[in-house]
Design a protein around this motif. Structure first.
Motif, PDB file in Angstrom:
ATOM      1  N   PHE A 440       0.828  -1.202   0.000  1.00  0.00           N
ATOM      2  CA  PHE A 440       0.000   0.000   0.000  1.00  0.00           C
ATOM      3  C   PHE A 440       0.867   1.260   0.000  1.00  0.00           C
ATOM      4  CE2 PHE A 440      -2.379   3.410   1.930  1.00  0.00           C
ATOM      5  CZ  PHE A 440      -3.643   3.289   1.390  1.00  0.00           C
ATOM      6  N   SER A 441       1.863   1.293   0.873  1.00  0.00           N
ATOM      7  CA  SER A 441       2.704   2.485   0.992  1.00  0.00           C
ATOM      8  C   SER A 441       3.560   2.698  -0.246  1.00  0.00           C
ATOM      9  CB  SER A 441       3.587   2.387   2.242  1.00  0.00           C
ATOM     10  OG  SER A 441       4.417   1.235   2.184  1.00  0.00           O
ATOM     11  N   ILE A 442       4.126   1.618  -0.792  1.00  0.00           N
ATOM     12  CA  ILE A 442       4.938   1.773  -2.002  1.00  0.00           C
ATOM     13  C   ILE A 442       4.035   2.083  -3.187  1.00  0.00           C
ATOM     14  CG2 ILE A 442       4.971  -0.592  -2.931  1.00  0.00           C
ATOM     15  CD1 ILE A 442       8.066   1.604  -2.428  1.00  0.00           C
ATOM     16  N   GLY A 443       2.762   1.627  -3.118  1.00  0.00           N
ATOM     17  CA  GLY A 443       1.815   1.934  -4.185  1.00  0.00           C
ATOM     18  C   GLY A 443       1.478   3.411  -4.257  1.00  0.00           C
ATOM     19  N   VAL A 444       1.400   4.071  -3.094  1.00  0.00           N
ATOM     20  CA  VAL A 444       1.151   5.514  -3.076  1.00  0.00           C
ATOM     21  C   VAL A 444       2.293   6.240  -3.787  1.00  0.00           C
ATOM     22  CG1 VAL A 444       0.958   7.542  -1.605  1.00  0.00           C
ATOM     23  CG2 VAL A 444      -0.252   5.441  -0.993  1.00  0.00           C
ATOM     24  N   ALA A 445       3.531   5.875  -3.430  1.00  0.00           N
ATOM     25  CA  ALA A 445       4.693   6.505  -4.063  1.00  0.00           C
ATOM     26  C   ALA A 445       4.758   6.169  -5.547  1.00  0.00           C
ATOM     27  CB  ALA A 445       5.973   6.033  -3.353  1.00  0.00           C
ATOM     28  N   PHE A 446       4.425   4.932  -5.888  1.00  0.00           N
ATOM     29  CA  PHE A 446       4.479   4.476  -7.273  1.00  0.00           C
ATOM     30  C   PHE A 446       3.466   5.224  -8.132  1.00  0.00           C
ATOM     31  CE2 PHE A 446       4.308   0.498 -10.186  1.00  0.00           C
ATOM     32  CZ  PHE A 446       5.263   1.071 -11.008  1.00  0.00           C
ATOM     33  N   GLY A 447       2.266   5.450  -7.582  1.00  0.00           N
ATOM     34  CA  GLY A 447       1.252   6.169  -8.333  1.00  0.00           C
ATOM     35  C   GLY A 447       1.530   7.654  -8.428  1.00  0.00           C
ATOM     36  N   LEU A 448       2.083   8.216  -7.371  1.00  0.00           N
ATOM     37  CA  LEU A 448       2.338   9.659  -7.327  1.00  0.00           C
ATOM     38  C   LEU A 448       3.405  10.099  -8.312  1.00  0.00           C
ATOM     39  CD1 LEU A 448       2.735  11.595  -3.979  1.00  0.00           C
ATOM     40  CD2 LEU A 448       4.291  12.012  -5.854  1.00  0.00           C
ATOM     41  N   ILE A 449       4.402   9.250  -8.550  1.00  0.00           N
ATOM     42  CA  ILE A 449       5.569   9.675  -9.322  1.00  0.00           C
ATOM     43  C   ILE A 449       5.213   9.970 -10.774  1.00  0.00           C
ATOM     44  CG2 ILE A 449       6.271   7.326  -9.940  1.00  0.00           C
ATOM     45  CD1 ILE A 449       8.510  10.382  -9.097  1.00  0.00           C
ATOM     46  N   TYR A 450       4.152   9.375 -11.305  1.00  0.00           N
ATOM     47  CA  TYR A 450       3.741   9.679 -12.680  1.00  0.00           C
ATOM     48  C   TYR A 450       3.402  11.160 -12.816  1.00  0.00           C
ATOM     49  CZ  TYR A 450       3.346   4.792 -14.230  1.00  0.00           C
ATOM     50  OH  TYR A 450       3.616   3.505 -14.604  1.00  0.00           O
ATOM     51  N   LEU A 451       2.496  11.631 -11.953  1.00  0.00           N
ATOM     52  CA  LEU A 451       2.084  13.033 -12.008  1.00  0.00           C
ATOM     53  C   LEU A 451       3.246  13.957 -11.637  1.00  0.00           C
ATOM     54  CD1 LEU A 451       0.006  15.316 -12.201  1.00  0.00           C
ATOM     55  CD2 LEU A 451      -0.605  14.829  -9.830  1.00  0.00           C
ATOM     56  N   TYR A 452       3.986  13.588 -10.620  1.00  0.00           N
ATOM     57  CA  TYR A 452       5.083  14.429 -10.155  1.00  0.00           C
ATOM     58  C   TYR A 452       6.126  14.617 -11.254  1.00  0.00           C
ATOM     59  CZ  TYR A 452       8.133  16.404  -6.525  1.00  0.00           C
ATOM     60  OH  TYR A 452       8.906  17.236  -5.756  1.00  0.00           O
ATOM     61  N   THR A 453       6.419  13.553 -11.990  1.00  0.00           N
ATOM     62  CA  THR A 453       7.373  13.653 -13.092  1.00  0.00           C
ATOM     63  C   THR A 453       6.854  14.588 -14.177  1.00  0.00           C
ATOM     64  OG1 THR A 453       8.154  11.394 -12.690  1.00  0.00           O
ATOM     65  CG2 THR A 453       8.656  12.351 -14.834  1.00  0.00           C
ATOM     66  N   ALA A 454       5.576  14.459 -14.523  1.00  0.00           N
ATOM     67  CA  ALA A 454       4.989  15.313 -15.557  1.00  0.00           C
ATOM     68  C   ALA A 454       5.033  16.782 -15.152  1.00  0.00           C
ATOM     69  CB  ALA A 454       3.551  14.890 -15.833  1.00  0.00           C
ATOM     70  N   GLU A 455       4.919  17.052 -13.857  1.00  0.00           N
ATOM     71  CA  GLU A 455       4.933  18.433 -13.382  1.00  0.00           C
ATOM     72  C   GLU A 455       6.340  18.994 -13.208  1.00  0.00           C
ATOM     73  OE1 GLU A 455       0.749  18.603 -10.879  1.00  0.00           O
ATOM     74  OE2 GLU A 455       2.609  18.210  -9.817  1.00  0.00           O
ATOM     75  N   LEU A 456       7.320  18.115 -13.030  1.00  0.00           N
ATOM     76  CA  LEU A 456       8.695  18.563 -12.810  1.00  0.00           C
ATOM     77  C   LEU A 456       9.395  18.982 -14.098  1.00  0.00           C
ATOM     78  CD1 LEU A 456       9.978  15.968 -10.169  1.00  0.00           C
ATOM     79  CD2 LEU A 456       9.703  18.433  -9.822  1.00  0.00           C
ATOM     80  N   TYR A 457       8.864  18.543 -15.246  1.00  0.00           N
ATOM     81  CA  TYR A 457       9.539  18.793 -16.520  1.00  0.00           C
ATOM     82  C   TYR A 457       8.660  19.635 -17.444  1.00  0.00           C
ATOM     83  CZ  TYR A 457      12.977  15.357 -15.056  1.00  0.00           C
ATOM     84  OH  TYR A 457      13.953  14.690 -14.365  1.00  0.00           O
ATOM     85  N   PRO A 458       9.288  20.387 -18.357  1.00  0.00           N
ATOM     86  CA  PRO A 458       8.539  21.263 -19.255  1.00  0.00           C
ATOM     87  C   PRO A 458       7.878  20.501 -20.396  1.00  0.00           C
ATOM     88  CG  PRO A 458      10.872  21.417 -19.750  1.00  0.00           C
ATOM     89  CD  PRO A 458      10.757  20.549 -18.524  1.00  0.00           C
ATOM     90  N   THR A 459       7.017  21.198 -21.120  1.00  0.00           N
ATOM     91  CA  THR A 459       6.241  20.580 -22.199  1.00  0.00           C
ATOM     92  C   THR A 459       7.124  19.933 -23.259  1.00  0.00           C
ATOM     93  OG1 THR A 459       4.519  22.253 -21.859  1.00  0.00           O
ATOM     94  CG2 THR A 459       4.463  21.032 -23.935  1.00  0.00           C
ATOM     95  N   ILE A 460       8.236  20.573 -23.579  1.00  0.00           N
ATOM     96  CA  ILE A 460       9.057  20.104 -24.701  1.00  0.00           C
ATOM     97  C   ILE A 460       9.705  18.745 -24.440  1.00  0.00           C
ATOM     98  CG2 ILE A 460       9.527  22.400 -25.631  1.00  0.00           C
ATOM     99  CD1 ILE A 460      12.148  22.410 -24.089  1.00  0.00           C
TER     100      ILE A 460
END
Length: 565
Positions: A440-460
Motif C-alpha cells: 500500500f505504501s509503495i503503491g502511493v509513491a508508485f502512483g504519485l511519481i507519474y504526475l510528479y514527473t509530468a509536473e517537474l519537466y517542461p512541455t518540450i
C-alpha cells in the motif's frame, strides 16, 4: 464537459494496459504434469490410491517430486515423473514402492497435463516444461522488455510528433496485436507479437498520462492523473474475472483484447493538446482546439492565443533570430534531461523513485502469494486494494503536496521492510498484513511519481521524461523476480534491498521542488528556475511572458471545470 469527455475516453483505454500487463498470469500458467504414456492404461496407482485414469489423480497431487505408477494393457508397469519415466524391470504386483531394476526414458511421447483448471495454456500447447521451462519463464521478461523500449520510443515520438498521433497508433496497435497473439502458430511468433503488444501498451500508458495532465487544470490535475492508475487496476480485476470464466488461453486472450475495441472506434476524435501545439508554435491549431473547448464548456468569452502570445510574436519581429530561433525548433532528446546540474540531479532522483516503486511493488506482490485461497479472487483483490491507495494519495497530494507525500510513504515502506524482518515466521496473518501495508505504501509513491514527473519537466520534454521514468520502472519490474530469488541466500534479502532503496529515494526526494498549485512549465529554463534560481540550460533568464501564457491557459481549463460544476 470537454475535459471530462476527453479524460474518461483516454483513461478507459488504460484498462487495456492493465489487462495486457497481467494477462500472462493465467495464460502462461504451468499446471501439474507428468510424462506421456507409451500405450493404453489399464490401472493407475498414486501412493495407496488406485484409479482407472490419471485425471482422477490430479486432485491429490501435492508436489513436483510425486510420481504416478501406471500399468498398461500389455502388462508393463511404468513410473511417470514430471521430466522422465522409468520402466520397471520385473512386472509382478502393482505396488507404489519398487526397489528393483528400472530403465529410464525421456518424455518422447509428450506430457499429460492437469486440465481441471485450464483446458489449455501456452505452456501446455507448446510443452514449455522441463528442458523447455526456461522458455516459459521468458514470456513475462520479454514482455517487460517491450514495455521498457516502448516507453522510451513512444515518449520521444509524442514530444516530436504530438500526443494525438501516438494515442491513435498505440490504441489501434493494442487491439490489433492483442487479437494477433491469440492466433500465433508457435512459441516464437507468440513472443514476438507479445513484444510488439507490450511496446504499444507501454507507449499508450506513458502518453496518456501526459495527455490528460495537459488537458486538465491545476485543481483537477492530481485526481485526474492518479486515477489513470485506478483504471489500470480495474484492468487487473478484469483479467481475474475473464480468467475465472474462460479457461482456454487463446479464447481468453481474444476476450481481453475486445475490451479495447470501444476506444479504438472513437479515439480518432481526440484532439491534440494546446500545450504541445503552443510549444511547436502552431498558434492557429491551438486556437481551434481552445474554441472547441469553449463551445463544449459554454464559455462565452474564450481566450485568444494571439493575445496570450502577443509578447512572443513581438519577439519574432524584434529579434528572435540566430541561436534563439534555432533553439525554438530544436528536436529534443534524452540528453536534455541532463542539460545542467539541477535538471540532471532531478532526473537521477526521479529515475531512482521510479525504479524503487516498481521493484517494491512487485516484490511485495510476489510475497502475497502466501495468502492462499482462490487464485482468481486473490488477483482480483490485488487489483482492488490499489483503489483506496490512490484515493489516499490524491488527498495527501492536494493537502500536503507532492513531495511531502512522497517522502513519508517511501520512508514508511523502508520501515515496514524492517518490521517484517522482526515478525516471527509463525505469525502468518501478521506477516501478510505487513506485506499488504508495504505494498500500500509503495503503491502511493508508485502512483504519485507519474504526475510528479509530468509536473517537474517542461512541455518540450515532458513525454520523454515520463517515458524514460517508465523505462526505469520496467527495469525494476524485470529485476524484481531475480530479487525474490535471493530468498535462497537469506529469506529477508529482498526486503532488505527494497528497504534500502526506499530509504535512499526518500532522502533524495527532499531536494526536489514542490509542484502543488504551480502552472506547468514550457521550457527547460522555466523548469530549472522552479527548483533553483541559478544558471539555466541556455544560460539566460526565462522570459516572464512564457509562464504567464501557460498559467492563463490553465486558468482557462479551470474555468471550464468550474462551468461544468
Amino acid at each position: 464537459r470537454f475535459q471530462a469527455c476527453v479524460y474518461f475516453a483516454s483513461v478507459f483505454q488504460a484498462m487495456s494496459c492493465g489487462i495486457h500487463y497481467l494477462a500472462s498470469v493465467f495464460m502462461a500458467v504451468t499446471p501439474n504434469f507428468v510424462c506421456g504414456i507409451p500405450g493404453n492404461v489399464s490401472n493407475v496407482l498414486f501412493y495407496n490410491s488406485s484409479e482407472s485414469s490419471i485425471e482422477d489423480i490430479w486432485t491429490r497431487w501435492t508436489s513436483t517430486e510425486n510420481y504416478i505408477v501406471v500399468q498398461l494393457e500389455n502388462g508393463e508397469i511404468w513410473e511417470l515423473n514430471q521430466c522422465s519415466r522409468s520402466k520397471r524391470g520385473v512386472s509382478l504386483d502393482l505396488t507404489y514402492e519398487y526397489k528393483g531394476n528400472k530403465s529410464i526414458f525421456s518424455c518422447s511421447d509428450g506430457f499429460l497435463y492437469d486440465d481441471t483448471k485450464w483446458k489449455s495454456t501456452v505452456v501446455t500447447q507448446w510443452d514449455l516444461v522441463c528442458d523447455r521451462e526456461w522458455l516459459a519463464k521468458l514470456i513475462q521478461p520479454t514482455f517487460m522488455l517491450g514495455v521498457l523500449i516502448g516507453a522510451v520510443i513512444f515518449g520521444d515520438i509524442a514530444d516530436r510528433l504530438g500526443r494525438q498521433r501516438v494515442i491513435w497508433f498505440t490504441s489501434a496497435g493494442q487491439f490489433v496485436f492483442g487479437i494477433a497473439v491469440a492466433f500465433t502458430f508457435d512459441y516464437y511468433s507468440f513472443v514476438i507479437v507479445r513484444f510488439l503488444l507490450a511496446m504499444v501498451s507501454s507507449g499508450y500508458l506513458v502518453v496518456a498520462f501526459v495527455y490528460v495532465t495537459e488537458f486538465v487544470g491545476i485543481k483537477a490535475r492530481t485526481w485526474a492523473s492518479m486515477h489513470v492508475h485506478a483504471f489500470f487496476a480495474m484492468g487487473i480485476m478484469v483479467v481475474a474475472l475473464v480468467g475465472f470464466l474462460v479457461r482456454t488461453w487463446w479464447v481468453y486472450q481474444i476476450f481481453l483484447s475486445i475490451a479495447t475495441l470501444p476506444f479504438v472506434l472513437c479515439c480518432w476524435m481526440l484532439p491534440e493538446t494546446p500545450f504541445w501545439l503552443l510549444s511547436e508554435e502552431r498558434y492557429e491549431d491551438a486556437q481551434k482546439v481552445i474554441n472547441i473547448m469553449a463551445r463544449w464548456n459554454k464559455v462565452s468569452t474564450p481566450c485568444k492565443v494571439s493575445e496570450l502570445c502577443s509578447v512572443q510574436q513581438d519577439d519574432v519581429v524584434s529579434g528572435r533570430t540566430g541561436d534563439n530561433d534555432t533553439s525554438s525548433t530544436k528536436k529534443h532528446n534524452i540528453l536534455d534531461l541532463f542539460c545542467n546540474w539541477h535538471i540532471a540531479r532531478r532526473t537521477i532522483t526521479v529515475w531512482l523513485i521510479w525504479f524503487t516503486g516498481s521493484l517494491g511493488y512487485y516484490v511485495f506482490s510476489l510475497s502475497s502469494v502466501s495468502l492462499g485461497g482462490n487464485e482468481y479472487l486473490n488477483l482480483f483483490l490485488i487489483g482492488a486494494v490499489e483503489l483506496p491507495c490512490y484515493i489516499i494519495a490524491c488527498i495527501a497530494m492536494d493537502k500536503l503536496g507532492r513531495r511531502n507525500t512522497l517522502i513519508p510513504f517511501l520512508i514508511l515502506s523502508a520501515l515496514i521492510c524492517v518490521l517484517i524482518m522482526f515478525i516471527p515466521q509463525d505469525f502468518n496473518i501478521l506477516i501478510i498484513l505487513a506485506n499488504m501495508a508495504g505494498k500500500f505504501s509503495i503503491g502511493v509513491a508508485f502512483g504519485l511519481i507519474y504526475l510528479y514527473t509530468a509536473e517537474l519537466y517542461p512541455t518540450i520534454v515532458r513525454s520523454l521524461a515520463v517515458g524514460s521514468g517508465s523505462m526505469m520502472c520496467r527495469v525494476g519490474s524485470v529485476v524484481a523476480p531475480f530479487c525474490v530469488y535471493l530468498r535462497s541466500v537469506w529469506i529477508f534479502m529482498p526486503l532488505l534491498l527494497v528497504g534500502i532503496m526506499a530509504l535512499l529515494s526518500g532522502i533524495l526526494t527532499i531536494m526536489l521542488p514542490e509542484t502543488l498549485g504551480k502552472p506547468l512549465t514550457n521550457t527547460l529554463v522555466e523548469a530549472t528556475e522552479m527548483g533553483r534560481n541559478k544558471k539555466s540550460c541556455s544560460g539566460k533568464t526565462p522570459s516572464a511572458h512564457s509562464g504567464v501564457t501557460l498559467e492563463k491557459i490553465e486558468m482557462f481549463g479551470q474555468e471550464s471545470v468550474s462551468t461544468e460544476k
